[in-house]
Design a protein around this motif. Structure first.
Motif, PDB file in Angstrom:
ATOM      1  N   VAL A  21     -10.317 -14.809  24.439  1.00 39.67           N
ATOM      2  CA  VAL A  21     -11.370 -15.613  24.739  1.00 39.67           C
ATOM      3  C   VAL A  21     -11.076 -16.819  23.610  1.00 39.67           C
ATOM      4  CG1 VAL A  21     -13.890 -16.028  24.915  1.00 39.67           C
ATOM      5  CG2 VAL A  21     -13.150 -14.061  25.630  1.00 39.67           C
ATOM      6  N   ASP A  22     -11.002 -17.997  24.162  1.00 38.44           N
ATOM      7  CA  ASP A  22     -10.858 -19.116  23.334  1.00 38.44           C
ATOM      8  C   ASP A  22     -12.146 -20.059  23.409  1.00 38.44           C
ATOM      9  OD1 ASP A  22     -10.297 -21.213  21.438  1.00 38.44           O
ATOM     10  OD2 ASP A  22      -8.455 -21.901  22.851  1.00 38.44           O
ATOM     11  N   SER A  23     -13.161 -20.100  22.838  1.00 37.42           N
ATOM     12  CA  SER A  23     -14.327 -20.949  22.988  1.00 37.42           C
ATOM     13  C   SER A  23     -14.729 -21.620  21.960  1.00 37.42           C
ATOM     14  CB  SER A  23     -15.603 -19.992  23.040  1.00 37.42           C
ATOM     15  OG  SER A  23     -16.640 -20.591  23.520  1.00 37.42           O
ATOM     16  N   THR A  24     -14.837 -23.116  22.204  1.00 38.14           N
ATOM     17  CA  THR A  24     -15.196 -24.361  21.483  1.00 38.14           C
ATOM     18  C   THR A  24     -16.341 -24.777  21.933  1.00 38.14           C
ATOM     19  OG1 THR A  24     -13.634 -25.616  22.549  1.00 38.14           O
ATOM     20  CG2 THR A  24     -12.728 -24.472  20.784  1.00 38.14           C
ATOM     21  N   ARG A  25     -16.902 -26.002  21.493  1.00 40.74           N
ATOM     22  CA  ARG A  25     -17.949 -26.863  21.849  1.00 40.74           C
ATOM     23  C   ARG A  25     -17.435 -27.764  23.083  1.00 40.74           C
ATOM     24  NH1 ARG A  25     -22.499 -26.822  18.825  1.00 40.74           N
ATOM     25  NH2 ARG A  25     -23.197 -28.641  20.165  1.00 40.74           N
ATOM     26  N   GLN A  26     -16.067 -27.764  23.325  1.00 36.75           N
ATOM     27  CA  GLN A  26     -15.645 -28.676  24.507  1.00 36.75           C
ATOM     28  C   GLN A  26     -15.463 -27.683  25.598  1.00 36.75           C
ATOM     29  OE1 GLN A  26     -14.365 -28.783  21.230  1.00 36.75           O
ATOM     30  NE2 GLN A  26     -15.703 -30.921  21.146  1.00 36.75           N
ATOM     31  N   GLY A  27     -15.381 -26.319  25.534  1.00 35.04           N
ATOM     32  CA  GLY A  27     -15.477 -25.453  26.835  1.00 35.04           C
ATOM     33  C   GLY A  27     -14.819 -24.027  26.170  1.00 35.04           C
ATOM     34  N   THR A  28     -14.837 -23.174  27.141  1.00 33.34           N
ATOM     35  CA  THR A  28     -14.348 -21.727  27.063  1.00 33.34           C
ATOM     36  C   THR A  28     -13.282 -21.598  27.817  1.00 33.34           C
ATOM     37  OG1 THR A  28     -16.716 -20.977  26.362  1.00 33.34           O
ATOM     38  CG2 THR A  28     -14.930 -19.329  27.122  1.00 33.34           C
ATOM     39  N   SER A  29     -12.214 -20.852  27.388  1.00 29.72           N
ATOM     40  CA  SER A  29     -11.085 -20.437  28.336  1.00 29.72           C
ATOM     41  C   SER A  29     -10.857 -18.865  28.162  1.00 29.72           C
ATOM     42  CB  SER A  29      -9.777 -20.947  27.738  1.00 29.72           C
ATOM     43  OG  SER A  29      -8.635 -20.960  28.835  1.00 29.72           O
ATOM     44  N   ILE A  30     -10.865 -18.304  29.277  1.00 29.28           N
ATOM     45  CA  ILE A  30     -10.732 -16.807  29.251  1.00 29.28           C
ATOM     46  C   ILE A  30      -9.274 -16.295  29.973  1.00 29.28           C
ATOM     47  CG2 ILE A  30     -11.439 -14.454  29.958  1.00 29.28           C
ATOM     48  CD1 ILE A  30     -14.456 -15.849  29.794  1.00 29.28           C
TER      49      ILE A  30
END
Length: 478
Positions: free
Chosen positions: A456-465
């Protein structure tokens, strides 16, 4: 009492025992050497045969040298006849020795042989020249340094500058060896070698015992019993390692008690979740049925909106109960997965198609890129669909602000990956629908049960799983 306890600990410590070994080693030289000499002298005196009485006057070599030099000093300026008479008198006193003297011109004036020629070994005798040269004198002095036989040389007048010649007394090795200590060097070497070897053996045994106990403790730490806990060991001596073993046993006991309390608490929690889930379903079903009846009545638009909001909240609560039950079953290991080789791209298309109308209704921008060859993973079809449903549901609940969803198949380093991403504010940000995270916890448990990996790569610009299978390359070989 405290002083006694400290003394007892010091007495039983490894440090005190090793210091005792070192102190014993340091005492070898000042104590053992005199003791060895004394013991050898006593043993030699008891077992050694006494030399003949006539050998005793040759015992003290220093006294012989002093006597010989004193006689030479008194012969300064004396005529040859007087010197000859004096040497004959000395030869009668020391009859086993050979005596001769050489005058200042290098001529041998008198040679007195031993009364017992058998005492002389063949290699001890060499001829005494009648006329001495410088080379012969130097050669004689070199042979005298070897002490075979023992030669006592003194200048007449006990002065080399007097130039009156020199006189010599030679004592055979047979007499000299009888008056010396036989084999002391060999005795001393053997004793020291035995003591040094004993010190090495004691040190090795000391450290081997320590190593053995540490390895036993290491084995107890590494190998666990049926409950997954290390096994207790029998404590040894009450030294540092013994106290460490006792502390290890205490730790194992406390760990076992903690594991028991944890299992008991886990069982209570699971029973509580199961009971609450069952007890909540009945009133929720009744409430939902009454809301359905109430929806048929004539209500204002605001009333209709309230009914819709209540229905959504009940639906959310029903989903939470389902997640609680699923998490309870998965964490307890009572859920059996039917693992089969499935085309996960097909399952992904079907799940995405089921969510597609809702995404369109909410105004999401949708990107789908799943056009590729089949991707076979070993999964449980129903639970894999549950993973995808939980991830898609999170996007609807928590990424509504970004209004974007992407479902793609990507290839990175020859590894085919499923990537699900959104443009929400990230998993760490708050939202109106933020819950306890049971959905992602269920996803994590199911991924582990199916031996899948996810990142999981989650930032304030979005999340990528990212979802992948470590055995993807093997399973898709043709």
């Amino acid at each position: 009492m405290r002083i006694k306890s400290r003394f007892r600990n010091l007495h039983s410590s490894l440090l005190s025992r090793y210091l005792l070994i070192i102190i014993a080693a340091l005492l070898l030289i000042p104590v053992v050497v005199p003791l060895t000499i004394g013991m050898y002298s006593l043993f030699n005196g008891m077992t050694r045969e006494q030399p003949p009485e006539k050998y005793k006057q040759y015992d003290n070599i220093n006294a012989l040298e002093n006597t010989w030099h004193k006689e030479a000093k008194e012969l300064l300026g004396k005529p040859p006849e007087f010197i000859n008479e004096r040497l004959r008198a000395l030869s009668s006193t020391y009859s086993l020795a050979v005596m001769f003297w050489v005058d200042g011109e290098g001529q041998t004036r008198l040679l007195l042989e031993s009364v017992d020629p058998k005492l002389w070994q063949q290699n001890e005798r060499y001829s005494v020249p009648s006329q001495w040269t410088a080379a012969e004198a130097i050669s004689f002095m070199k042979k005298s340094n070897n002490l075979e036989p023992l030669s006592i040389v003194a200048f007449l007048g006990d002065q080399a500058e007097a130039g009156e010649g020199f006189m010599v007394m030679q004592i055979p090795a047979a007499v000299k060896d009888q008056t010396s200590v036989d084999g002391f060097s060999s005795w001393f070497t053997i004793v020291m070698l035995v003591l040094f070897t004993g010190f090495i053996i004691v040190s090795l045994l000391f450290f081997i015992q320590i190593r053995k106990r540490l390895l036993r403790l290491e084995t107890a730490m590494v190998f666990t019993g049926e409950a997954g806990l290390p096994r207790s060991i029998v404590p040894g001596k009450s030294d540092e390692i013994g106290r460490l073993e006792t502390a290890f046993n205490t730790m194992v006991t406390e760990l076992a008690a903690s594991r028991g309390r944890e299992a008991e608490e886990e069982g209570l929690r699971k029973r509580l979740v199961a009971d609450l889930s069952h007890d909540l379903r009945t009133p929720l079903t009744v409430i939902r049925s009454h809301l359905h009846v109430l929806g048929k009545e004539a209500l204002t638009p605001r009333g209709q909106e309230s009914l819709k909001l209540m229905d959504e909240r009940i639906d959310s609560l029903s989903g939470l109960i389902d997640n609680l039950l699923s998490y309870n079953l998965l964490s307890s290991g009572r859920m059996t997965l039917n693992l089969e080789r499935k085309d996960v791209l097909r399952l992904l298309r079907e799940c995405a198609a089921a969510w597609y109308p809702l995404w369109e209704k909410e105004g999401f921008q949708i990107e789908m890129d799943l056009e590729a060859e089949p991707l076979y993973w070993t999964v449980d079809e129903s639970w894999f669909r549950r993973i995808l449903d939980n991830l898609f549901q999170n996007i609807v609940r928590h990424a509504r602000s970004g209004l974007y969803v992407s479902v793609k198949l990507e290839v990175i380093d020859d590894q085919r990956l499923i990537v699900i991403s959104d443009h929400g504010r990230g998993l760490g940000s708050g939202s109106e629908s933020k819950g306890a995270g049971l959905g992602l916890s269920i996803v994590d448990l199911l991924m582990k049960r199916m031996k899948l990996e996810w990142k999981v790569d989650s930032t304030r610009q979005g999340t990528s799983i990212v979802i992948l299978s470590p055995s993807d390359g093997i399973l898709n070989e043709t």
